[in-house]
Design a protein around this motif. Sequence first.
Motif, short mmCIF file in Angstrom:
data_model
loop_
_atom_site.label_atom_id
_atom_site.label_comp_id
_atom_site.label_asym_id
_atom_site.label_seq_id
_atom_site.Cartn_x
_atom_site.Cartn_y
_atom_site.Cartn_z
N GLU A 155 0.90 -1.01 0.04
CA GLU A 155 0.17 -0.08 0.00
C GLU A 155 0.91 1.23 -0.17
N ARG A 156 1.91 1.23 -0.62
CA ARG A 156 2.90 2.31 -0.86
C ARG A 156 3.05 2.65 -2.23
N VAL A 157 3.31 3.79 -2.63
CA VAL A 157 3.41 3.96 -3.99
C VAL A 157 4.58 3.25 -4.69
N ALA A 158 5.82 3.03 -3.79
CA ALA A 158 6.95 2.51 -4.29
C ALA A 158 6.91 0.80 -4.39
N TYR A 159 5.84 0.32 -3.75
CA TYR A 159 5.73 -1.25 -3.32
C TYR A 159 5.79 -1.98 -4.54
N GLN A 160 7.07 -2.76 -4.65
CA GLN A 160 7.17 -3.62 -5.87
C GLN A 160 7.64 -2.91 -6.90
N LYS A 161 8.00 -1.87 -7.00
CA LYS A 161 8.27 -0.90 -8.25
C LYS A 161 9.59 -0.30 -8.00
N TYR A 162 10.02 0.19 -7.04
CA TYR A 162 11.17 0.95 -6.84
C TYR A 162 11.71 1.05 -5.58
N HIS A 163 13.10 1.24 -5.30
CA HIS A 163 13.49 1.30 -3.97
C HIS A 163 13.37 2.67 -3.29
N TYR A 164 12.72 2.81 -2.25
CA TYR A 164 12.48 4.40 -1.77
C TYR A 164 12.63 4.17 -0.13
N ILE A 165 13.69 5.00 0.36
CA ILE A 165 13.89 4.94 1.82
C ILE A 165 12.73 5.90 2.50
N HIS A 166 12.03 5.73 3.52
CA HIS A 166 11.13 6.60 4.07
C HIS A 166 11.03 6.29 5.53
N ASP A 167 10.51 7.36 6.25
CA ASP A 167 10.18 6.91 7.76
C ASP A 167 8.73 6.32 7.82
N ILE A 168 8.52 5.54 8.72
CA ILE A 168 7.49 4.74 9.05
C ILE A 168 7.23 4.84 10.57
N LEU A 169 5.73 4.60 10.99
CA LEU A 169 5.16 4.45 12.39
C LEU A 169 4.87 3.13 12.64
N ILE A 170 5.31 2.73 13.57
CA ILE A 170 4.85 1.13 13.99
C ILE A 170 4.32 1.34 15.37
N TYR A 171 3.04 0.90 15.45
CA TYR A 171 2.02 1.11 16.62
C TYR A 171 1.59 -0.12 17.22
N GLY A 172 1.78 -1.34 16.46
CA GLY A 172 1.10 -2.71 16.79
C GLY A 172 1.77 -3.81 15.98
#
Length: 334
Positions: A110-127
Amino acid sequence: MSIQLPLGDSPINGYQHHAFPLLISSLHPDFFQWFNCNYIQIYCNKDIGSGLSFNFYDFPSLKSKSPFLGEMYIPKSLIERYVNPIKFLIDSLENNHYIVTFVDEFYIPERVAYQKYHYIHDILIYGYDNTRKIFNVAGYNNKRVLGTSEVEFLNFEKAFYSTLATGDLAKWADGMHLLQLKPENSYNFDLEIFIEFIEDYLSSSDTSYRLRMYENNNNKFIYGMDTYNSIIKYLMHIEDEIDIRFFHIFYEHKKCMFSRIRFLIDELGIHFNPLILEEYFDIERNALISRNLSLKYEIIRQEQVISKIIQIIREIKCKEDHALNLLVNDLKNT
Protein backbone atom coordinates in the motif's frame (compact mmCIF):
# COMPACT_ATOMS: atom_id res chain seq x y z
CA MET A 1 -0.44 -12.24 21.24
CA SER A 2 -1.27 -8.90 19.64
CA ILE A 3 -1.01 -5.24 20.62
CA GLN A 4 -2.24 -2.06 18.98
CA LEU A 5 -1.19 1.13 20.74
CA PRO A 6 -3.76 3.92 20.29
CA LEU A 7 -3.36 6.75 17.79
CA GLY A 8 -5.02 10.15 17.99
CA ASP A 9 -5.62 12.74 15.28
CA SER A 10 -2.80 14.94 14.00
CA PRO A 11 -3.68 18.52 12.99
CA ILE A 12 -0.71 18.39 10.58
CA ASN A 13 -0.36 15.64 8.00
CA GLY A 14 1.70 17.34 5.30
CA TYR A 15 4.90 15.71 6.49
CA GLN A 16 5.24 12.49 8.44
CA HIS A 17 7.92 13.91 10.74
CA HIS A 18 5.22 16.22 12.14
CA ALA A 19 2.32 13.78 11.94
CA PHE A 20 3.90 10.82 13.76
CA PRO A 21 4.68 12.54 17.10
CA LEU A 22 1.40 14.49 16.88
CA LEU A 23 -0.64 11.30 16.36
CA ILE A 24 0.65 10.14 19.74
CA SER A 25 0.77 13.48 21.56
CA SER A 26 -2.84 14.25 20.60
CA LEU A 27 -3.97 11.47 22.96
CA HIS A 28 -3.02 13.69 25.91
CA PRO A 29 -5.84 15.79 27.43
CA ASP A 30 -3.62 18.92 27.42
CA PHE A 31 -2.64 18.49 23.78
CA PHE A 32 -4.39 21.56 22.37
CA GLN A 33 -3.21 23.70 25.29
CA TRP A 34 0.34 22.99 24.06
CA PHE A 35 -0.24 22.67 20.31
CA ASN A 36 -1.86 26.10 20.08
CA CYS A 37 1.31 27.66 21.53
CA ASN A 38 3.41 25.90 18.86
CA TYR A 39 3.46 25.29 15.10
CA ILE A 40 2.82 29.00 14.53
CA GLN A 41 6.03 29.94 12.75
CA ILE A 42 6.77 28.99 9.12
CA TYR A 43 10.14 28.96 7.41
CA CYS A 44 11.74 28.17 4.06
CA ASN A 45 15.16 28.10 2.41
CA LYS A 46 16.71 31.32 1.11
CA ASP A 47 18.03 29.88 -2.14
CA ILE A 48 15.14 28.33 -4.07
CA GLY A 49 17.24 27.44 -7.10
CA SER A 50 16.87 23.73 -6.27
CA GLY A 51 13.25 24.05 -5.13
CA LEU A 52 11.34 25.46 -2.21
CA SER A 53 11.62 23.78 1.18
CA PHE A 54 8.62 25.14 3.08
CA ASN A 55 7.66 23.89 6.53
CA PHE A 56 6.45 24.53 10.05
CA TYR A 57 9.20 25.61 12.41
CA ASP A 58 9.24 23.24 15.38
CA PHE A 59 12.60 23.79 17.11
CA PRO A 60 14.31 20.89 15.32
CA SER A 61 17.29 20.94 17.71
CA LEU A 62 15.11 19.87 20.63
CA LYS A 63 15.09 16.12 21.17
CA SER A 64 11.45 15.56 22.11
CA LYS A 65 8.83 17.04 19.79
CA SER A 66 6.31 17.61 22.58
CA PRO A 67 6.19 17.65 26.41
CA PHE A 68 3.92 14.60 26.28
CA LEU A 69 6.48 12.29 24.69
CA GLY A 70 9.41 10.42 26.10
CA GLU A 71 11.92 9.66 23.38
CA MET A 72 14.91 7.36 23.00
CA TYR A 73 17.14 7.23 19.95
CA ILE A 74 18.88 3.97 19.08
CA PRO A 75 20.84 3.29 15.86
CA LYS A 76 19.45 0.33 13.96
CA SER A 77 22.98 -0.87 13.30
CA LEU A 78 23.51 -1.20 17.06
CA ILE A 79 20.34 -3.22 17.61
CA GLU A 80 21.24 -5.62 14.81
CA ARG A 81 24.44 -6.65 16.65
CA TYR A 82 22.60 -8.03 19.65
CA VAL A 83 19.08 -9.07 18.75
CA ASN A 84 16.77 -9.77 15.83
CA PRO A 85 15.06 -6.46 14.99
CA ILE A 86 11.61 -8.07 14.86
CA LYS A 87 11.96 -9.25 18.46
CA PHE A 88 13.23 -5.84 19.52
CA LEU A 89 10.27 -4.08 17.89
CA ILE A 90 7.78 -6.48 19.51
CA ASP A 91 9.39 -6.04 22.94
CA SER A 92 9.28 -2.25 22.49
CA LEU A 93 5.59 -2.29 21.60
CA GLU A 94 4.84 -4.48 24.62
CA ASN A 95 6.51 -1.80 26.74
CA ASN A 96 4.17 0.85 25.25
CA HIS A 97 6.76 2.34 22.91
CA TYR A 98 5.81 3.43 19.43
CA ILE A 99 8.66 3.12 16.93
CA VAL A 100 9.59 5.55 14.18
CA THR A 101 12.30 4.27 11.88
CA PHE A 102 13.31 4.17 8.21
CA VAL A 103 12.48 1.39 5.78
CA ASP A 104 12.62 0.66 2.07
CA GLU A 105 9.04 1.08 0.85
CA PHE A 106 9.71 -1.35 -1.99
CA TYR A 107 8.72 -4.01 0.57
CA ILE A 108 5.83 -2.16 2.26
CA PRO A 109 2.34 -2.89 0.80
CA GLU A 110 0.00 0.00 0.00
CA ARG A 111 2.88 2.35 -0.75
CA VAL A 112 3.51 4.03 -4.12
CA ALA A 113 6.95 2.40 -4.32
CA TYR A 114 5.76 -1.12 -3.40
CA GLN A 115 7.36 -3.68 -5.74
CA LYS A 116 8.22 -0.84 -8.17
CA TYR A 117 11.33 0.95 -6.94
CA HIS A 118 13.46 1.33 -3.84
CA TYR A 119 12.51 4.31 -1.70
CA ILE A 120 13.80 4.99 1.82
CA HIS A 121 11.17 6.63 3.99
CA ASP A 122 10.14 6.93 7.63
CA ILE A 123 7.39 4.77 9.09
CA LEU A 124 5.50 4.55 12.39
CA ILE A 125 4.99 1.13 14.00
CA TYR A 126 2.18 1.06 16.55
CA GLY A 127 1.18 -2.60 16.86
CA TYR A 128 1.74 -6.22 15.96
CA ASP A 129 -0.04 -9.56 15.76
CA ASN A 130 2.18 -12.55 16.49
CA THR A 131 -0.38 -15.07 15.23
CA ARG A 132 -0.70 -13.40 11.84
CA LYS A 133 2.98 -12.30 11.82
CA ILE A 134 2.22 -8.70 10.93
CA PHE A 135 3.05 -5.19 12.14
CA ASN A 136 0.51 -2.38 12.22
CA VAL A 137 2.11 0.67 10.64
CA ALA A 138 1.18 4.23 9.70
CA GLY A 139 2.39 6.42 6.86
CA TYR A 140 1.48 7.83 3.47
CA ASN A 141 -0.22 5.20 1.37
CA ASN A 142 -0.51 4.78 -2.40
CA LYS A 143 -3.44 7.24 -2.42
CA ARG A 144 -1.20 9.98 -0.93
CA VAL A 145 -3.18 9.86 2.29
CA LEU A 146 -1.80 9.36 5.80
CA GLY A 147 -3.28 6.07 6.92
CA THR A 148 -2.69 2.75 8.63
CA SER A 149 -1.91 -0.63 7.10
CA GLU A 150 -0.28 -3.99 7.80
CA VAL A 151 3.03 -5.46 6.75
CA GLU A 152 4.21 -9.05 7.24
CA PHE A 153 7.22 -9.63 9.49
CA LEU A 154 9.21 -11.10 6.60
CA ASN A 155 8.62 -8.09 4.33
CA PHE A 156 9.27 -5.68 7.16
CA GLU A 157 12.61 -7.30 7.94
CA LYS A 158 13.64 -6.89 4.29
CA ALA A 159 12.51 -3.26 4.36
CA PHE A 160 14.34 -2.69 7.64
CA TYR A 161 17.69 -3.95 6.34
CA SER A 162 17.43 -2.45 2.85
CA THR A 163 18.07 1.15 3.86
CA LEU A 164 21.32 2.12 2.20
CA ALA A 165 21.01 5.85 1.62
CA THR A 166 23.15 8.69 0.32
CA GLY A 167 23.24 12.45 0.84
CA ASP A 168 21.31 14.07 3.68
CA LEU A 169 19.13 11.00 4.11
CA ALA A 170 22.10 8.83 5.08
CA LYS A 171 22.36 10.39 8.54
CA TRP A 172 18.70 9.58 9.28
CA ALA A 173 18.28 6.15 7.69
CA ASP A 174 20.02 4.31 10.52
CA GLY A 175 17.74 5.93 13.09
CA MET A 176 15.17 4.29 15.35
CA HIS A 177 13.11 6.50 17.66
CA LEU A 178 11.16 4.95 20.51
CA LEU A 179 8.30 7.23 21.58
CA GLN A 180 6.17 6.81 24.68
CA LEU A 181 3.18 8.86 25.79
CA LYS A 182 3.72 10.61 29.14
CA PRO A 183 0.23 11.10 30.63
CA GLU A 184 1.72 12.40 33.88
CA ASN A 185 3.09 15.52 32.15
CA SER A 186 0.94 18.61 31.79
CA TYR A 187 0.86 21.91 29.92
CA ASN A 188 -1.21 25.08 30.30
CA PHE A 189 -1.76 27.48 27.43
CA ASP A 190 0.73 30.37 27.63
CA LEU A 191 -0.77 33.55 26.15
CA GLU A 192 2.52 35.44 26.39
CA ILE A 193 4.49 32.95 24.30
CA PHE A 194 1.55 32.70 21.88
CA ILE A 195 1.72 36.46 21.26
CA GLU A 196 5.53 36.33 20.95
CA PHE A 197 5.34 33.67 18.23
CA ILE A 198 2.64 35.59 16.35
CA GLU A 199 4.91 38.65 16.47
CA ASP A 200 7.85 36.53 15.26
CA TYR A 201 5.70 35.44 12.33
CA LEU A 202 4.50 38.97 11.52
CA SER A 203 7.98 40.48 11.68
CA SER A 204 9.57 37.53 9.84
CA SER A 205 11.95 37.10 12.77
CA ASP A 206 14.39 34.20 12.94
CA THR A 207 12.75 32.05 15.62
CA SER A 208 15.81 29.80 15.85
CA TYR A 209 17.49 32.80 17.49
CA ARG A 210 15.75 31.71 20.68
CA LEU A 211 17.97 28.63 20.73
CA ARG A 212 21.31 30.42 20.43
CA MET A 213 22.27 29.31 23.96
CA TYR A 214 22.04 25.77 22.60
CA GLU A 215 23.66 26.18 19.19
CA ASN A 216 25.07 28.95 17.01
CA ASN A 217 22.59 30.72 14.80
CA ASN A 218 23.47 30.35 11.10
CA ASN A 219 20.55 32.32 9.61
CA LYS A 220 19.99 30.00 6.63
CA PHE A 221 16.26 30.47 6.37
CA ILE A 222 13.45 32.93 5.71
CA TYR A 223 10.69 33.12 8.29
CA GLY A 224 7.07 34.16 8.69
CA MET A 225 5.45 36.68 6.36
CA ASP A 226 8.58 36.90 4.20
CA THR A 227 7.96 33.32 3.05
CA TYR A 228 5.11 34.65 0.89
CA ASN A 229 7.68 36.34 -1.35
CA SER A 230 9.56 33.04 -1.66
CA ILE A 231 6.38 31.20 -2.65
CA ILE A 232 5.60 33.77 -5.33
CA LYS A 233 9.19 33.70 -6.58
CA TYR A 234 9.04 29.91 -6.76
CA LEU A 235 5.76 30.01 -8.70
CA MET A 236 7.06 32.61 -11.17
CA HIS A 237 9.99 30.35 -12.07
CA ILE A 238 8.12 27.06 -12.49
CA GLU A 239 8.97 25.46 -15.82
CA ASP A 240 7.36 22.06 -15.51
CA GLU A 241 6.62 20.14 -12.31
CA ILE A 242 5.19 21.70 -9.17
CA ASP A 243 5.85 20.58 -5.60
CA ILE A 244 2.37 20.20 -4.11
CA ARG A 245 3.70 19.30 -0.65
CA PHE A 246 4.36 22.86 0.46
CA PHE A 247 0.94 23.99 -0.78
CA HIS A 248 -0.56 21.44 1.56
CA ILE A 249 1.62 22.67 4.45
CA PHE A 250 0.61 26.24 3.54
CA TYR A 251 -3.05 25.22 3.76
CA GLU A 252 -2.54 23.32 7.02
CA HIS A 253 -0.87 26.39 8.56
CA LYS A 254 -3.91 28.55 7.78
CA LYS A 255 -6.27 25.82 8.98
CA CYS A 256 -4.37 25.56 12.26
CA MET A 257 -4.33 29.34 12.69
CA PHE A 258 -8.10 29.51 12.23
CA SER A 259 -8.47 26.66 14.73
CA ARG A 260 -6.27 28.55 17.24
CA ILE A 261 -8.54 31.57 17.09
CA ARG A 262 -11.57 29.33 17.69
CA PHE A 263 -9.66 27.83 20.64
CA LEU A 264 -9.07 31.28 22.15
CA ILE A 265 -12.79 32.01 21.89
CA ASP A 266 -14.36 28.66 22.74
CA GLU A 267 -11.90 27.25 25.30
CA LEU A 268 -10.36 30.33 26.90
CA GLY A 269 -13.27 32.74 26.60
CA ILE A 270 -11.14 35.48 25.02
CA HIS A 271 -13.13 37.94 22.91
CA PHE A 272 -11.75 40.22 20.23
CA ASN A 273 -12.66 41.91 16.97
CA PRO A 274 -15.03 39.52 15.09
CA LEU A 275 -13.41 40.61 11.81
CA ILE A 276 -10.35 38.49 12.74
CA LEU A 277 -12.35 35.27 12.67
CA GLU A 278 -14.14 36.28 9.47
CA GLU A 279 -10.88 37.08 7.70
CA TYR A 280 -9.26 33.82 8.82
CA PHE A 281 -12.24 31.86 7.55
CA ASP A 282 -11.58 33.37 4.12
CA ILE A 283 -7.82 32.81 4.48
CA GLU A 284 -8.27 29.09 5.21
CA ARG A 285 -10.75 28.68 2.33
CA ASN A 286 -8.45 30.44 -0.16
CA ALA A 287 -5.43 28.46 1.04
CA LEU A 288 -7.38 25.28 0.29
CA ILE A 289 -8.25 26.65 -3.16
CA SER A 290 -4.55 27.35 -3.83
CA ARG A 291 -3.69 23.79 -2.74
CA ASN A 292 -6.34 22.37 -5.05
CA LEU A 293 -5.13 24.54 -7.92
CA SER A 294 -1.62 23.17 -7.45
CA LEU A 295 -3.09 19.68 -7.88
CA LYS A 296 -4.88 20.90 -11.00
CA TYR A 297 -1.65 22.31 -12.42
CA GLU A 298 0.09 18.99 -11.79
CA ILE A 299 -2.42 17.44 -14.21
CA ILE A 300 -2.97 20.07 -16.92
CA ARG A 301 0.26 22.19 -16.73
CA GLN A 302 -1.37 25.45 -17.82
CA GLU A 303 0.30 28.80 -16.98
CA GLN A 304 -2.98 30.53 -16.16
CA VAL A 305 -3.37 28.18 -13.18
CA ILE A 306 -0.04 29.43 -11.78
CA SER A 307 -1.16 33.03 -12.32
CA LYS A 308 -4.34 32.32 -10.37
CA ILE A 309 -2.38 30.76 -7.49
CA ILE A 310 -0.07 33.81 -7.32
CA GLN A 311 -3.09 36.12 -7.19
CA ILE A 312 -4.62 34.11 -4.32
CA ILE A 313 -1.33 33.97 -2.39
CA ARG A 314 -1.01 37.77 -2.58
CA GLU A 315 -4.58 38.21 -1.35
CA ILE A 316 -4.00 35.82 1.55
CA LYS A 317 -0.83 37.70 2.54
CA CYS A 318 -2.69 41.02 2.82
CA LYS A 319 -5.58 39.49 4.77
CA GLU A 320 -3.35 37.57 7.16
CA ASP A 321 -1.14 40.57 7.90
CA HIS A 322 -4.24 42.61 8.74
CA ALA A 323 -5.92 39.86 10.80
CA LEU A 324 -2.85 39.01 12.88
CA ASN A 325 -2.04 42.63 13.65
CA LEU A 326 -5.61 43.08 14.88
CA LEU A 327 -5.28 39.87 16.92
CA VAL A 328 -2.03 40.90 18.63
CA ASN A 329 -3.39 44.37 19.40
CA ASP A 330 -6.60 42.95 20.93
CA LEU A 331 -4.75 40.29 22.95
CA LYS A 332 -2.32 42.82 24.39
CA ASN A 333 -5.28 44.93 25.50
CA THR A 334 -7.21 42.01 26.98
